[in-house]
Design an enzyme around this catalytic site. Structure first.
Site, PDB file in Angstrom:
ATOM      1  N   CYS A   1       0.717  -1.182   0.130  1.00  0.00           N
ATOM      2  CA  CYS A   1       0.096  -0.136  -0.156  1.00  0.00           C
ATOM      3  C   CYS A   1       0.709   1.378   0.158  1.00  0.00           C
ATOM      4  O   CYS A   1       0.508   2.278  -0.486  1.00  0.00           O
ATOM      5  CB  CYS A   1      -0.711   0.167   1.150  1.00  0.00           C
ATOM      6  SG  CYS A   1      -2.122  -1.395   1.236  1.00  0.00           S
TER       7      CYS A   1
ATOM      8  N   HIS B   1      -3.879   7.142   0.800  1.00  0.00           N
ATOM      9  CA  HIS B   1      -4.095   5.769   0.356  1.00  0.00           C
ATOM     10  C   HIS B   1      -5.217   5.432   0.655  1.00  0.00           C
ATOM     11  O   HIS B   1      -5.801   5.562   1.849  1.00  0.00           O
ATOM     12  CB  HIS B   1      -2.770   4.752   1.054  1.00  0.00           C
ATOM     13  CG  HIS B   1      -3.308   3.436   0.611  1.00  0.00           C
ATOM     14  ND1 HIS B   1      -3.628   2.936  -0.557  1.00  0.00           N
ATOM     15  CD2 HIS B   1      -3.533   2.321   1.788  1.00  0.00           C
ATOM     16  CE1 HIS B   1      -3.900   1.428  -0.215  1.00  0.00           C
ATOM     17  NE2 HIS B   1      -3.948   1.499   0.890  1.00  0.00           N
TER      18      HIS B   1
ATOM     19  N   ASN C   1      -9.862  -0.870  -2.091  1.00  0.00           N
ATOM     20  CA  ASN C   1      -8.292  -0.626  -1.963  1.00  0.00           C
ATOM     21  C   ASN C   1      -7.577  -1.254  -3.052  1.00  0.00           C
ATOM     22  O   ASN C   1      -7.689  -2.557  -3.223  1.00  0.00           O
ATOM     23  CB  ASN C   1      -8.044  -1.113  -0.525  1.00  0.00           C
ATOM     24  CG  ASN C   1      -6.806  -1.184  -0.236  1.00  0.00           C
ATOM     25  OD1 ASN C   1      -5.835  -0.826  -1.008  1.00  0.00           O
ATOM     26  ND2 ASN C   1      -6.514  -1.218   0.979  1.00  0.00           N
TER      27      ASN C   1
HETATM   28  O1  UT7 Z   1      -4.530  -1.000   2.769  1.00  0.00           O
HETATM   29  C1  UT7 Z   1      -3.593  -1.675   3.758  1.00  0.00           C
HETATM   30  C2  UT7 Z   1      -4.270  -1.240   5.178  1.00  0.00           C
HETATM   31  N1  UT7 Z   1      -5.681  -1.909   5.393  1.00  0.00           N
HETATM   32  C3  UT7 Z   1      -6.342  -1.382   6.372  1.00  0.00           C
HETATM   33  O2  UT7 Z   1      -5.720  -0.394   6.598  1.00  0.00           O
HETATM   34  C4  UT7 Z   1      -7.650  -2.256   6.602  1.00  0.00           C
HETATM   35  C5  UT7 Z   1      -7.479  -1.966   8.055  1.00  0.00           C
HETATM   36  N2  UT7 Z   1      -8.725  -2.715   8.749  1.00  0.00           N
HETATM   37  C6  UT7 Z   1      -9.848  -2.670   8.397  1.00  0.00           C
HETATM   38  O3  UT7 Z   1     -10.224  -1.900   7.532  1.00  0.00           O
HETATM   39  C7  UT7 Z   1     -10.992  -3.214   9.063  1.00  0.00           C
HETATM   40  O4  UT7 Z   1     -10.368  -4.253  10.119  1.00  0.00           O
HETATM   41  C8  UT7 Z   1     -11.868  -4.698   8.318  1.00  0.00           C
HETATM   42  C9  UT7 Z   1     -12.821  -3.591   7.256  1.00  0.00           C
HETATM   43  C10 UT7 Z   1     -11.079  -5.421   7.426  1.00  0.00           C
HETATM   44  C11 UT7 Z   1     -12.505  -5.185   9.037  1.00  0.00           C
HETATM   45  O5  UT7 Z   1     -13.605  -4.637   9.890  1.00  0.00           O
HETATM   46  P1  UT7 Z   1     -13.642  -4.759  11.308  1.00  0.00           P
HETATM   47  O6  UT7 Z   1     -14.536  -4.043  11.876  1.00  0.00           O
HETATM   48  O7  UT7 Z   1     -12.172  -4.987  11.900  1.00  0.00           O
HETATM   49  O8  UT7 Z   1     -14.195  -6.512  11.638  1.00  0.00           O
HETATM   50  P2  UT7 Z   1     -13.684  -7.823  12.024  1.00  0.00           P
HETATM   51  O9  UT7 Z   1     -12.813  -8.308  11.357  1.00  0.00           O
HETATM   52  O10 UT7 Z   1     -13.447  -7.626  13.558  1.00  0.00           O
HETATM   53  O11 UT7 Z   1     -14.951  -8.854  11.952  1.00  0.00           O
HETATM   54  C12 UT7 Z   1     -16.366  -8.224  12.661  1.00  0.00           C
HETATM   55  C13 UT7 Z   1     -17.281  -9.576  12.215  1.00  0.00           C
HETATM   56  C14 UT7 Z   1     -16.899 -10.898  12.384  1.00  0.00           C
HETATM   57  O12 UT7 Z   1     -17.800 -11.529  12.907  1.00  0.00           O
HETATM   58  P3  UT7 Z   1     -18.176 -11.984  14.393  1.00  0.00           P
HETATM   59  O13 UT7 Z   1     -16.741 -12.906  14.988  1.00  0.00           O
HETATM   60  O14 UT7 Z   1     -18.246 -10.869  15.231  1.00  0.00           O
HETATM   61  O15 UT7 Z   1     -19.353 -12.919  14.417  1.00  0.00           O
HETATM   62  C15 UT7 Z   1     -16.357 -11.214  11.145  1.00  0.00           C
HETATM   63  O16 UT7 Z   1     -16.512 -12.633  10.799  1.00  0.00           O
HETATM   64  O17 UT7 Z   1     -17.626  -9.175  11.124  1.00  0.00           O
HETATM   65  C16 UT7 Z   1     -17.521 -10.653  10.058  1.00  0.00           C
HETATM   66  N3  UT7 Z   1     -16.965 -10.113   8.895  1.00  0.00           N
HETATM   67  C17 UT7 Z   1     -17.852 -10.046   7.873  1.00  0.00           C
HETATM   68  N4  UT7 Z   1     -19.314  -9.984   7.837  1.00  0.00           N
HETATM   69  C18 UT7 Z   1     -19.776  -9.753   6.576  1.00  0.00           C
HETATM   70  C19 UT7 Z   1     -15.762 -10.349   8.481  1.00  0.00           C
HETATM   71  N5  UT7 Z   1     -15.862  -9.780   7.206  1.00  0.00           N
HETATM   72  C20 UT7 Z   1     -17.191  -9.794   6.709  1.00  0.00           C
HETATM   73  C21 UT7 Z   1     -17.846  -9.318   5.569  1.00  0.00           C
HETATM   74  N6  UT7 Z   1     -19.040  -9.463   5.740  1.00  0.00           N
HETATM   75  N7  UT7 Z   1     -17.194  -9.212   4.366  1.00  0.00           N
END
Ligand code: UT7
Length: 336
Positions: free
Chosen positions: A115, A263, A293
């Site tokens: 990135c 980014h 992204n």
């Molecule tokens: O470009 C390089 C830099 N990258 C970044 O800066 C990305 C940084 N991180 C993020 O943007 C976020 O962490 C994400 C968007 C990737 C994820 O968001 P989050 O709020 O951290 O979600 P999470 O991974 O903690 O997941 C929360 C819940 C989980 O379910 P439970 O365990 O609470 O039941 C996941 O299984 O959301 C679930 N989940 C989804 N649900 C629907 C994970 N992905 C999805 C999805 N659709 N695509």
């Protein structure tokens, strides 16, 4: 010593639009979750068999940038190509661009900083131009993510975020050192290397013959892994730090920023930074809603669109900032 300045910008994205609803047909996800967590509405994916690759998209973006720069391809003295999704394991796409654009046998360098790749690539180009070694440098950021994502529910936390596309910039010598790229700032913290990574087909602990023998369809090491919340927490801190570092180096304040092009990692990260620096909507450019992204391509695509929309004007203070896998992060301070 000279400064360098951007004199041409171009971008290319595949025509195929993939909406959040499209993704919900192949995995357990939904538009509300994706928009709420990331701000993404749709992204572009190269259609299998269309022939587009990281290199070909980069070439298309580069042709536009070179034309807008008003120079001939034979005026290019050096090529820098940033990507995490090269056509081949080796050689990298830099030499493929040299071949496919029919540029004479200038040097071609590949940058592997994910990135932050475009920010690193701009910094490299800037140093070569500053010292007088090269006059015109072509910088490309291009990514083809879609062919390498786990498009099942298992991979949803990563695969809904990333999209395909390319952006390019032509940098040239600027004699007035109060103009153009004022400074670049680069950092890394390798202790978090595995928190956002794609382990295979690295040679670290594996022999190719073993990989071939295992031929394991459940081997997830071929898909990108991201510890999302950990990455998010680090991103907001590092983005802020490196923007402040760039401003302080040039004795500037956040109120001096005319346009911040971050980014496009996550709209929530951009909004956090915007709030922290008390910037208006007009001072921050976001297009992650349309493209997701696109890692190394995200800043040049966004910068090109901002320029096309008349949001980058002569004399403006433009700040580029990135954070990503490595971890690596960086900023570029430009007096346009
Ligand atoms: O470009 C390089 C830099 N990258 C970044 O800066 C990305 C940084 N991180 C993020 O943007 C976020 O962490 C994400 C968007 C990737 C994820 O968001 P989050 O709020 O951290 O979600 P999470 O991974 O903690 O997941 C929360 C819940 C989980 O379910 P439970 O365990 O609470 O039941 C996941 O299984 O959301 C679930 N989940 C989804 N649900 C629907 C994970 N992905 C999805 C999805 N659709 N695509």
């Amino acid at each position: 010593m000279y400064n360098s300045k951007i004199i041409g910008l171009g971008h290319y994205v595949p025509e195929n639009v993939v909406t959040n609803d499209d993704l919900s047909k192949v995995m357990d996800t939904n538009d509300a979750w994706i928009q709420e967590r990331t701000g993404i509405k749709e992204r572009r994916h190269v259609v299998r068999g269309d022939g587009d690759t990281t290199t070909s998209m980069g070439v298309k973006a580069a042709k536009i940038a070179i034309e807008r720069a008003g120079i001939d391809k034979d005026d290019i003295d050096f090529i820098v190509f940033a990507t995490l999704s090269p056509d081949y394991y080796f050689p990298g796409p830099g030499v493929l661009v040299q071949r496919d654009l029919g540029i004479k046998t200038v040097g071609a360098l590949d940058v592997r900083n994910q990135c932050s790749g475009f920010v690193y690539a701009i910094s490299i180009a800037d140093q070569y131009i500053k010292t007088g070694m090269y006059k015109n440098v072509l910088v490309i950021g291009s990514e083809l993510h879609s062919h390498g994502l786990d498009m099942t529910t298992r991979g949803r936390a990563v695969s809904v975020i990333f999209g395909d596309g390319a952006g390019a910039a032509v940098l040239t010598r600027e004699e007035d050192t109060t103009k153009g790229i004022l400074s670049t700032h680069l950092h890394s913290e390798g202790q978090h290397a595995e928190e956002l990574s794609l382990i295979a087909p690295g040679m670290g602990n594996r022999w190719v013959t073993d990989i071939m023998e295992d031929n394991d369809p459940n081997d997830e090491s071929y898909f990108p892994y991201m510890n999302g919340q950990f990455v998010f927490k680090n991103a907001v801190v590092r983005f802020s730090e490196v923007i402040v570092e760039g401003l302080e180096k040039n004795k500037l304040k956040s109120t001096d920023i005319d346009l911040l092009v971050p980014h496009q990692a996550n709209l929530r990260i951009s909004q956090f930074i915007q709030k922290k620096f008390q910037l208006s909507d007009d001072q921050v450019f976001n297009n992650i809603m349309k493209y997701g992204n696109t890692t190394a391509a995200s800043i040049p695509i966004a910068l090109t669109e901002a320029w096309q929309e008349g949001k980058v004007k002569s004399g403006d203070l433009v700040v580029l900032a990135a954070f990503g896998s490595g971890f690596t992060w960086g900023s570029v301070i430009i007096r346009w």
